[in-house]
Design a protein around this motif. Structure first.
Motif, short mmCIF file in Angstrom:
data_model
loop_
_atom_site.label_atom_id
_atom_site.label_comp_id
_atom_site.label_asym_id
_atom_site.label_seq_id
_atom_site.Cartn_x
_atom_site.Cartn_y
_atom_site.Cartn_z
N LEU A 131 0.84 -1.21 0.00
CA LEU A 131 0.00 0.00 0.00
C LEU A 131 0.87 1.25 0.00
N ASP A 132 1.96 1.23 0.77
CA ASP A 132 2.88 2.36 0.81
C ASP A 132 3.47 2.64 -0.56
N ARG A 133 3.92 1.58 -1.25
CA ARG A 133 4.51 1.76 -2.58
C ARG A 133 3.47 2.18 -3.61
N TYR A 134 2.25 1.68 -3.47
CA TYR A 134 1.18 2.07 -4.39
C TYR A 134 0.92 3.57 -4.29
N LEU A 135 0.79 4.07 -3.07
CA LEU A 135 0.53 5.50 -2.89
C LEU A 135 1.72 6.34 -3.35
N ALA A 136 2.95 5.87 -3.08
CA ALA A 136 4.13 6.65 -3.44
C ALA A 136 4.30 6.76 -4.95
N VAL A 137 3.96 5.69 -5.68
CA VAL A 137 4.17 5.69 -7.13
C VAL A 137 2.95 6.19 -7.89
N CYS A 138 1.77 5.73 -7.49
CA CYS A 138 0.55 6.05 -8.24
C CYS A 138 -0.13 7.34 -7.79
N GLN A 139 0.06 7.71 -6.52
CA GLN A 139 -0.57 8.94 -6.01
C GLN A 139 0.47 9.73 -5.19
N PRO A 140 1.52 10.21 -5.84
CA PRO A 140 2.63 10.86 -5.10
C PRO A 140 2.22 12.09 -4.31
N LEU A 141 1.31 12.90 -4.82
CA LEU A 141 0.88 14.09 -4.09
C LEU A 141 0.14 13.71 -2.81
N ARG A 142 -0.73 12.75 -2.90
CA ARG A 142 -1.46 12.28 -1.73
C ARG A 142 -0.51 11.62 -0.73
N TYR A 143 0.47 10.90 -1.24
CA TYR A 143 1.44 10.22 -0.37
C TYR A 143 2.22 11.24 0.46
N SER A 210 -4.18 -11.20 -2.12
CA SER A 210 -4.88 -10.76 -3.34
C SER A 210 -4.78 -9.25 -3.49
N ILE A 211 -4.94 -8.54 -2.37
CA ILE A 211 -4.82 -7.09 -2.40
C ILE A 211 -3.38 -6.69 -2.75
N VAL A 212 -2.41 -7.40 -2.18
CA VAL A 212 -0.99 -7.12 -2.46
C VAL A 212 -0.71 -7.26 -3.95
N VAL A 213 -1.16 -8.36 -4.55
CA VAL A 213 -0.93 -8.60 -5.98
C VAL A 213 -1.60 -7.51 -6.82
N ALA A 214 -2.84 -7.16 -6.46
CA ALA A 214 -3.56 -6.12 -7.21
C ALA A 214 -2.84 -4.78 -7.13
N LEU A 215 -2.35 -4.43 -5.95
CA LEU A 215 -1.65 -3.15 -5.77
C LEU A 215 -0.36 -3.12 -6.58
N LEU A 217 0.42 -4.87 -9.24
CA LEU A 217 0.14 -4.81 -10.67
C LEU A 217 -0.08 -3.36 -11.10
N GLN A 218 -0.78 -2.61 -10.27
CA GLN A 218 -0.99 -1.19 -10.59
C GLN A 218 0.32 -0.41 -10.47
N PHE A 220 3.41 -1.56 -11.01
CA PHE A 220 4.25 -1.85 -12.16
C PHE A 220 3.68 -1.22 -13.43
N GLY A 221 2.33 -1.18 -13.53
CA GLY A 221 1.72 -0.51 -14.67
C GLY A 221 2.04 0.97 -14.69
N ALA A 222 1.93 1.60 -13.51
CA ALA A 222 2.26 3.03 -13.40
C ALA A 222 3.75 3.26 -13.65
N ALA A 223 4.58 2.32 -13.22
CA ALA A 223 6.03 2.45 -13.42
C ALA A 223 6.37 2.47 -14.90
N LEU A 224 5.79 1.55 -15.66
CA LEU A 224 6.04 1.51 -17.09
C LEU A 224 5.57 2.79 -17.77
N SER A 225 4.39 3.27 -17.35
CA SER A 225 3.86 4.50 -17.94
C SER A 225 4.76 5.70 -17.64
N GLN A 226 5.22 5.80 -16.41
CA GLN A 226 6.07 6.94 -16.03
C GLN A 226 7.44 6.86 -16.70
N MET A 227 7.96 5.66 -16.90
CA MET A 227 9.24 5.53 -17.57
C MET A 227 9.14 5.99 -19.02
#
Length: 331
Positions: A131-143, A210-215, A217-218, A220-227
């Motif tokens: 969850l920490d990594r999801y917020l840091a990568v996908c929602q940096p302002l909120r993090y 299941s939540i860990v895997v879902a987070l 996946l998002q 890594f998807g955001a990582a590819l997009s940002q790269m």
């Protein structure tokens, strides 16, 4: 072939309690070499697990540069791993190798409780890391604005509290009537209702993982997009460096999550089955899970240069110097 028997058992080589001829369990008749090798391997792994996780705990607790929300979750994971190495590993090893439980029925129930609590706390820590990594990568302002050390510590405390309350409720009947489930003196058995086992599997593993895997996946998807964006735009160079740092952290912690899953999955085959702590199936399934508690700090040492620096400062006793907590460990 010479046989190994525990000195705690008294003078009889084949019974856990020689004075209780009709009710005592039998000692494991293992060849001395096999038993000695198992003791050396298991207790060495336990000692290494304790030392490595203790170094990680001291590092995060002592050096102020490491006071970050992410490291508070790593600290929680290190505490559960430390307790597994300090308590669960030695006790489980002694019981499996000798086939005799010498600590009494009440501590038998307490041992199961502690094992369940620590495993659940580890899974909860993995969930918080994701969850920490999801917020840091996908929602940096909120993090940046919402994820604080105080809030993370509160979340960690709630996870540990829920783990204690839930898992203790599963084996509370064994505390009330501990001798009821044992077939002989020197056996450690707890009774958990079949429906509770599957509920335990759902609540403490399937749902959070299941939540860990879902987070992730998002993430890594955001990582590819940002790269892709960073390659096509040179304007936001500073922002690109910050994002790259977060992505590296996410990938490194992703390895920790994957290793945890690989170590945990084999033990799922033991769920819902009548498997004794003395069985070979339990030994290999459980000890692969215990191995993860030793691998976590090794992965941190491999991925994080700050951990290698803090180990050097701790081992050379530099942390005893005044203001050592303000030392620069991040570069």
């Amino acid at each position: 072939v010479s046989l190994l028997w525990s000195p705690l058992a008294g003078s009889g080589p084949d019974l856990c309690y020689p004075l209780l001829l009709n009710t005592s369990c039998r000692l494991s008749l293992r060849p001395r070499f096999t038993a000695s090798l198992l003791y050396i391997l298991t207790f060495s792994l336990a000692l290494l697990t304790v030392l490595l996780n203790l170094l990680l705990i001291v590092s995060i607790a002592h050096f102020r540069q490491l006071y970050t929300p992410t490291n508070q979750v790593l600290l929680s994971l290190a505490v559960s791993d430390l307790l597994i190495g300090l308590v669960v590993m030695p006790v489980a090893a002694q019981y499996y190798i000798s086939s005799c439980w010498f600590l009494g029925p009440w501590l038998c129930s307490a041992f199961y409780m502690l094992s369940y609590v620590l495993t659940s706390a580890s899974v909860a820590s993995i969930l918080l890391i994701s969850l920490d990594r999801y917020l840091a990568v996908c929602q940096p302002l909120r993090y940046t604005s919402e994820v604080t050390i105080g809030r993370v510590q509160l979340a960690v405390g709630l996870c540990w509290s829920c783990a204690v309350v839930y898992n203790c409720s599963l084996v509370v009947v064994n505390v009330r009537e501990p001798p009821r489930w044992t077939s002989c003196q020197g056996e450690c058995v707890v009774m958990v209702d079949g429906s509770s086992v599957w509920l335990e599997l759902l609540v403490t593993f399937l749902a959070p993982i299941s939540i860990v895997v879902a987070l992730y996946l998002q993430v890594f998807g955001a990582a590819l997009s940002q790269m892709r964006k960073m390659r096509s735009s040179r304007a936001a160079a500073v922002g690109a460096v910050a994002r790259r740092s977060e992505l590296k952290a996410a990938l490194r912690l992703g390895v920790v999550v994957v290793v945890f899953l690989l170590c945990y999955f084999p033990s799922l085959g033991l769920m819902g089955q009548d498997v004794s702590l003395k069985s070979a199936a339990w030994f290999w399934g459980a000890w692969l899970l215990f191995l993860n508690s030793c691998l976590n700090p090794l992965l941190y040492a491999l991925f994080y240069s700050w951990f290698r620096r803090t180990i050097r400062l701790i081992v050379t006793l530099q942390i005893l110097k005044p203001n050592s907590s303000r030392a620069t460990v991040l570069h």
